[in-house]
Design an enzyme around this catalytic site. Structure first.
Site, PDB file in Angstrom:
ATOM      1  N   TRP A  99       0.836  -1.215   0.000  1.00  0.00           N
ATOM      2  CA  TRP A  99       0.000   0.000   0.000  1.00  0.00           C
ATOM      3  C   TRP A  99       0.863   1.253   0.000  1.00  0.00           C
ATOM      4  O   TRP A  99       0.564   2.221  -0.702  1.00  0.00           O
ATOM      5  CB  TRP A  99      -0.958  -0.005   1.196  1.00  0.00           C
ATOM      6  CG  TRP A  99      -1.933  -1.133   1.140  1.00  0.00           C
ATOM      7  CD1 TRP A  99      -2.047  -2.180   2.009  1.00  0.00           C
ATOM      8  CD2 TRP A  99      -2.951  -1.360   0.136  1.00  0.00           C
ATOM      9  NE1 TRP A  99      -3.053  -3.032   1.621  1.00  0.00           N
ATOM     10  CE2 TRP A  99      -3.615  -2.558   0.479  1.00  0.00           C
ATOM     11  CE3 TRP A  99      -3.345  -0.669  -1.009  1.00  0.00           C
ATOM     12  CZ2 TRP A  99      -4.664  -3.075  -0.283  1.00  0.00           C
ATOM     13  CZ3 TRP A  99      -4.384  -1.189  -1.776  1.00  0.00           C
ATOM     14  CH2 TRP A  99      -5.032  -2.371  -1.409  1.00  0.00           C
ATOM     15  N   ASP A 166      -1.389   6.959   6.191  1.00  0.00           N
ATOM     16  CA  ASP A 166      -2.451   6.017   5.848  1.00  0.00           C
ATOM     17  C   ASP A 166      -2.639   5.129   7.074  1.00  0.00           C
ATOM     18  O   ASP A 166      -1.769   4.333   7.417  1.00  0.00           O
ATOM     19  CB  ASP A 166      -2.013   5.197   4.623  1.00  0.00           C
ATOM     20  CG  ASP A 166      -3.006   4.088   4.252  1.00  0.00           C
ATOM     21  OD1 ASP A 166      -3.986   3.879   4.991  1.00  0.00           O
ATOM     22  OD2 ASP A 166      -2.774   3.414   3.217  1.00  0.00           O
ATOM     23  N   LYS A 190     -11.600  -1.749   7.562  1.00  0.00           N
ATOM     24  CA  LYS A 190     -10.764  -2.626   8.379  1.00  0.00           C
ATOM     25  C   LYS A 190     -11.179  -2.549   9.843  1.00  0.00           C
ATOM     26  O   LYS A 190     -11.270  -3.565  10.518  1.00  0.00           O
ATOM     27  CB  LYS A 190      -9.276  -2.253   8.251  1.00  0.00           C
ATOM     28  CG  LYS A 190      -8.789  -2.035   6.816  1.00  0.00           C
ATOM     29  CD  LYS A 190      -8.468  -3.323   6.087  1.00  0.00           C
ATOM     30  CE  LYS A 190      -8.366  -3.183   4.572  1.00  0.00           C
ATOM     31  NZ  LYS A 190      -7.330  -2.315   4.072  1.00  0.00           N
TER      32      LYS A 190
HETATM   33  C1  LIG Z   1      -6.880  -1.883   2.632  1.00  0.00           C
HETATM   34  C2  LIG Z   1      -5.858  -0.837   2.573  1.00  0.00           C
HETATM   35  C3  LIG Z   1      -5.830   0.147   1.576  1.00  0.00           C
HETATM   36  C4  LIG Z   1      -6.793   0.150   0.424  1.00  0.00           C
HETATM   37  O1  LIG Z   1      -8.019   0.619   0.814  1.00  0.00           O
HETATM   38  P1  LIG Z   1      -9.216   0.840  -0.213  1.00  0.00           P
HETATM   39  O2  LIG Z   1     -10.236   1.512   0.643  1.00  0.00           O
HETATM   40  O3  LIG Z   1      -9.629  -0.494  -0.716  1.00  0.00           O
HETATM   41  O4  LIG Z   1      -8.724   1.708  -1.317  1.00  0.00           O
HETATM   42  C5  LIG Z   1      -4.863   1.125   1.640  1.00  0.00           C
HETATM   43  N1  LIG Z   1      -3.968   1.156   2.633  1.00  0.00           N
HETATM   44  C6  LIG Z   1      -3.955   0.225   3.605  1.00  0.00           C
HETATM   45  C7  LIG Z   1      -2.925   0.310   4.689  1.00  0.00           C
HETATM   46  C8  LIG Z   1      -4.892  -0.793   3.610  1.00  0.00           C
HETATM   47  O5  LIG Z   1      -4.887  -1.719   4.582  1.00  0.00           O
END
Ligand SMILES: *Cc1c(COP(=O)(O)O)cnc(C)c1O
Length: 355
Positions: A99, A166, A190
């Site tokens: 990511w 993020d 999540k």
């Molecule tokens: C799941 C995840 C993403 C992607 O998220 P989306 O909402 O599907 O775009 C990005 N960064 C991290 C750390 C993730 O766990």
């Protein structure tokens, strides 16, 4: 039978949150309509989004001068919105996983990207610590929890430039010193809500500094001005997020949540380290509390499918590791009960005895 849900995302939500969401789908606030069929501009929904924002601020002790937004597009759209709004000349990124790498790739369309360090060569089994953040970067981007590789950064670092994180997979799992960050974002699926909503916590004063034209929908200021209601927001996921935030408050907030997460992670890591058959994949000091990755030791590699079969028989789902790590990944998000971790530990012990 209720399953032990170790899915990496979308993932487990607190049972009472799911029940309250189901109630609101059938009859929202006793008004005779489903939450699925009301206006996002209705008084009743305004109260929902206002409470969600207020609880987010309360639980994370977000200082004045920050806005909390609920947007569409997932964390992946933030990979582009962040540089769109913040990158004038150069940005710095720490490459700690798939990511983080995707976020950094996206920024390259907007300016120079400095990768300050990377653990890619080691298949992202650790978080690099020896790096220098360029003083002239517009911002420095981190992925605090690397969902796929099971590493995590739990220190809110002092950063010489605007810090962007993020936090898709560890938001609300511990107290965070939000004042250290300019912007925090993540997909909610999540640790907070079903898929479809993205949270953004942004310090208002970092915006409006780039010279490019920003399309209306991609400009954070649009959503700040309209309270995440410039267009129709994802109403149901926001409702669920509000219920999750209520649940977090009811169990005692971030300190309590962190203690529960420590207890769950400790239980599983202790077993991984004790058990003759398994080994953890992430460097010990960087181990995530949210995604716990482990594999069979090489001499027992052929037992992998059998172990997965045993866990499936015992009602566990989502334990198969991501293809880039292999083995197993137990996602132990906020809502996962410790009983589910106990069930997994018991399966590991029984499996060891049988082999
Ligand atoms: C799941 C995840 C993403 C992607 O998220 P989306 O909402 O599907 O775009 C990005 N960064 C991290 C750390 C993730 O766990």
């Amino acid at each position: 039978m209720k399953k032990h849900n170790f899915n990496a995302g979308p993932s487990v939500l607190p049972r009472p949150v799911i029940e309250k969401t189901a109630d609101a789908v059938l009859d929202f606030n006793g008004g005779g309509l489903s939450i699925l069929e009301i206006s996002h501009r209705s008084k009743d929904f305004q109260a929902v989004i206002d409470e969600a924002v207020a609880l987010f601020k309360e639980l994370l002790e977000i200082p004045d001068g920050y806005s909390v937004l609920f947007l569409g597009g997932g964390a992946s759209l933030q990979f582009c919105m962040v540089p769109y709004n913040l990158l004038e000349t150069r940005a710095a990124y720490l490459n700690t996983g798939t990511w983080a790498n995707k976020a950094q790739k996206e920024a390259k369309a907007f300016g120079e990207v400095v990768e300050v360090a990377s653990s890619k060569e080691a298949n992202y089994t650790f978080v690099p610590k020896d790096y220098t953040i360029p003083q002239d970067a517009d911002y420095f981007h981190l992925t605090t929890n690397n969902t796929i590789f099971g590493t995590e950064i739990r220190t809110d670092i002092d950063c010489p430039v605007t810090l962007v994180a993020d936090m898709s997979s560890d938001i609300l799992s511990r107290p965070v010193d939000v004042s250290k960050y300019g912007l925090i974002y993540g997909g909610a699926q999540k640790n907070l809500a079903p898929a479809g909503v993205t949270f953004v916590i942004v310090k208002d004063e970092i915006l409006g500094k780039v010279s490019r034209h920003i399309p209306t929908m991609l400009d954070y200021r649009t959503h700040i001005k309209d309270g995440s209601m410039f267009n129709t927001p994802p109403v149901l996921p926001i409702y669920t997020a509000m219920e999750t935030l209520r649940w977090l408050k009811s169990i005692g907030g971030m300190k309590q949540m962190e203690q529960l997460n420590i207890a769950k992670a400790q239980l599983l890591y202790d077993e991984i380290d004790r058990n003759r058959l398994f080994v953890g994949t992430a460097k010990v000091e960087d181990r995530s509390r949210m995604n716990i990755c482990f594999v069979m030791k090489p001499e027992y590699a052929e037992l992998e499918a059998d172990f997965l079969k045993l866990t499936t028989e015992r009602g566990m789902v989502g334990l198969k590791g991501h293809r880039s790590v292999g083995g197993f990944r137990a996602s132990t998000y906020n809502a996962l009960p410790i009983e589910s971790v106990q069930a997994l530990v018991e399966a590991m012990r029984d499996f060891e005895k049988a082999h």
